[in-house]
Design an enzyme around this catalytic site. Structure first.
Site, short mmCIF file in Angstrom:
data_model
loop_
_atom_site.label_atom_id
_atom_site.label_comp_id
_atom_site.label_asym_id
_atom_site.label_seq_id
_atom_site.Cartn_x
_atom_site.Cartn_y
_atom_site.Cartn_z
N GLY A 239 31.74 -21.21 -105.21
CA GLY A 239 30.37 -20.85 -105.58
C GLY A 239 29.36 -20.80 -104.47
CD GLU A 274 38.89 -23.84 -108.19
OE1 GLU A 274 38.10 -23.03 -108.73
OE2 GLU A 274 39.63 -24.58 -108.85
N PRO A 275 36.65 -22.07 -102.62
CG PRO A 275 36.68 -22.36 -100.31
CD PRO A 275 37.24 -22.93 -101.58
N GLY A 276 35.49 -18.70 -102.30
CA GLY A 276 35.92 -17.31 -102.18
C GLY A 276 34.92 -16.55 -101.31
NE ARG A 312 29.23 -8.70 -105.21
CZ ARG A 312 28.03 -8.84 -104.72
NH1 ARG A 312 27.55 -8.00 -103.81
NH2 ARG A 312 27.26 -9.83 -105.09
CE1 TYR A 316 28.62 -9.32 -111.61
CE2 TYR A 316 29.11 -8.88 -109.32
CZ TYR A 316 29.50 -9.33 -110.57
OH TYR A 316 30.76 -9.79 -110.74
CB CYS A 342 30.74 11.98 -113.72
SG CYS A 342 31.41 13.27 -112.68
CE1 TYR A 371 35.01 -12.79 -107.03
CE2 TYR A 371 33.38 -13.32 -105.34
CZ TYR A 371 34.33 -13.72 -106.25
OH TYR A 371 34.62 -15.05 -106.41
C1 PLP Z 1 37.21 -20.95 -111.29
C2 PLP Z 1 36.63 -20.29 -110.09
N1 PLP Z 1 36.80 -20.87 -108.90
C3 PLP Z 1 36.31 -20.31 -107.76
C4 PLP Z 1 35.60 -19.13 -107.80
C5 PLP Z 1 35.10 -18.56 -106.51
O1 PLP Z 1 33.74 -18.46 -106.45
P1 PLP Z 1 33.03 -18.00 -105.10
O2 PLP Z 1 33.64 -16.72 -104.70
O3 PLP Z 1 31.60 -17.87 -105.47
O4 PLP Z 1 33.26 -19.09 -104.11
C6 PLP Z 1 35.38 -18.50 -109.02
C7 PLP Z 1 34.59 -17.26 -109.09
O5 PLP Z 1 33.92 -16.93 -109.99
C8 PLP Z 1 35.91 -19.09 -110.21
O6 PLP Z 1 35.76 -18.51 -111.40
#
Ligand code: PLP
Length: 421
Positions: A239, A274-276, A312, A316, A342, A371
């Protein structure tokens, strides 16, 4: 900090000029910098180096196996949300003992696949999912390691579509039901309770909501411990936000310091993160070519990438900085940057000061690593674009541009007798 910089007015990714890649692979394409991916992964991971932790990269944010493999080699695991992501993570060589499985709608087949693969933990989001997992594990004569995902009812102050920790969101179990579900889990012979998990949303730009959620989780862990349930893993999800425009999100070190402070209350727990987005967002761009321009009530720049390639902005209203690949001292003009799809909702930037462009000019859509490709689709029967990874002075295609043949793969015209009416 990232490795997309101008040298002699030409945008480079590390040591490679972007136009050179465009000439070789065509446009549009996603372009990632290995040095930036590495730096961002390590900044996050090393911020927690002094406590027991596992960094499980959120595969949904960027799921190419080359990138998952890079993080695996840096010691990372994966946070997955589908059987397909598990397949990708395992194919990329990620250790199953560093894989956590989140999501509200895991099917029995997906649970079976993950159980047989020996993953670290299932983040279970409902009593019915728990009962299904117990049944699947019993049939395989295995024991499933489980965390329940708590919904702490905390406002992450981000876009409504990526807020996940409010009571009205579909995710997790309300705190007032969770203790009962833990008691049920404890009594199931094929379930082993090992953790508590929580993920409150994405693109958070302050630490306060993380700390508020963590404090609620810690209070809950203490309640469980008083009831004889010991928690080994505390999963705080992902997050952490990034800078797309004017945002000033906390640095990984600031985020880590705030979490570690609260975590002193529960010594002995291993933290899972769980960073993305924070790792891949600013490590990738989308390169697109100008097809046409036209002016009427508005000025439009029409490029060869659309909402199917980068959803995106349409989904959003998200902001991505747009930069010319070659700085030629262009004037700026207020314009909409739109794709070939289109739909009026097909735009990459709206009413923005953009460089005056001519056909064949290349533009870079910045901060597109998270994303971006992973949310892309074949809408309007457009083959998905290529993905390219740069390391130093080298580049490699890590996913080929799809062909027209790939578009109809698996489709079939039934050999029925003609309908005569
Ligand atoms: C369960 C869970 N973990 C981790 C993430 C990764 O979030 P972010 O990309 O904001 O770090 C998400 C994204 O929505 C998620 O649903």
């Amino acid at each position: 900090m990232n490795h997309f910089e101008y040298r002699d007015q030409i945008l480079h990714c590390e040591g490679v000029p972007v136009p050179l890649i465009a000439a070789s692979v065509g446009t549009p394409f996603y372009l990632y910098s290995a040095a930036t991916l590495t730096r961002h992964f390590q900044a996050m991971d090393q911020a927690f180096a002094d406590i027991p932790h596992v960094t499980c990269f959120a595969a949904k944010s960027c799921s190419n196996i080359a990138i998952l493999n890079l993080f695996g080699r840096l010691g990372g695991g994966a946070d997955i949300v589908s059987g397909g992501e598990l397949f990708r993570a395992l194919t990329a060589g990620i250790d199953p003992k560093k894989i956590v499985y989140s999501g509200v709608g895991k099917t029995p087949e997906e649970l079976r696949y993950a159980l047989k693969s020996g993953i670290l933990m299932f983040n279970v989001e409902s009593l019915q999912e728990l009962e299904t997992l117990q049944a699947v594990a019993a049939a395989l004569d295995l024991v499933a390691p489980v965390a329940l995902r708590i919904n702490p009812d905390v406002d992450p102050k981000t876009h409504a579509y990526i807020s996940t920790g409010l009571a009205k969101n579909k995710f997790g179990l309300p705190l007032d039901q969770a203790a009962e579900v833990y008691a049920a889990a404890q009594a199931m012979p094929h379930i082993e309770v090992v953790g508590v998990s929580c993920h409150i949303g994405s693109q958070l730009t302050t630490v306060a909501p993380f700390v508020e959620a963590l404090n609620k989780v810690i209070a809950f862990v203490r309640r469980l411990s008083a009831n004889g349930i010991t928690i080994k893993y505390l999963d705080m999800g992902g997050g952490l936000g990034i800078n797309y425009d004017q945002e000033e999100p906390p640095l990984p070190a600031e985020y880590a310091a705030a979490l570690k402070e609260a975590l002193r209350e529960v010594p002995g727990c291993t933290l899972i993160i769980e960073p993305g987005r924070v790792i891949v967002g600013n490590a990738g761009i989308l390169v697109t070519k100008v097809l046409y321009t036209k002016s009427g009530a508005k000025h439009f720049i029409i490029v060869d990438a659309g909402m199917n390639d980068l959803a995106r902005p349409s989904l959003y209203g998200a902001y991505h900085r747009i930069q010319p690949v070659e700085e030629k001292g262009q004037e700026n003009v207020v314009a909409d940057l739109v794709g070939p799809i289109c739909e009026t909702g097909d735009f990459l930037a709206k009413e923005r000061m953009l460089p005056v462009c001519a056909s064949d000019d290349l533009l870079a859509v910045m901060s597109a690593g998270a994303y971006g490709f992973s949310m892309s689709s074949n809408y309007n029967s457009r083959p998905r674009v290529a993905e390219v990874l740069v390391r130093g002075d080298e580049f490699q295609v890590i996913r080929k541009r799809e062909t027209f043949a790939a578009l109809i793969q698996g489709e079939n015209i039934p050999e029925w007798e003609e309908f005569s009416g």
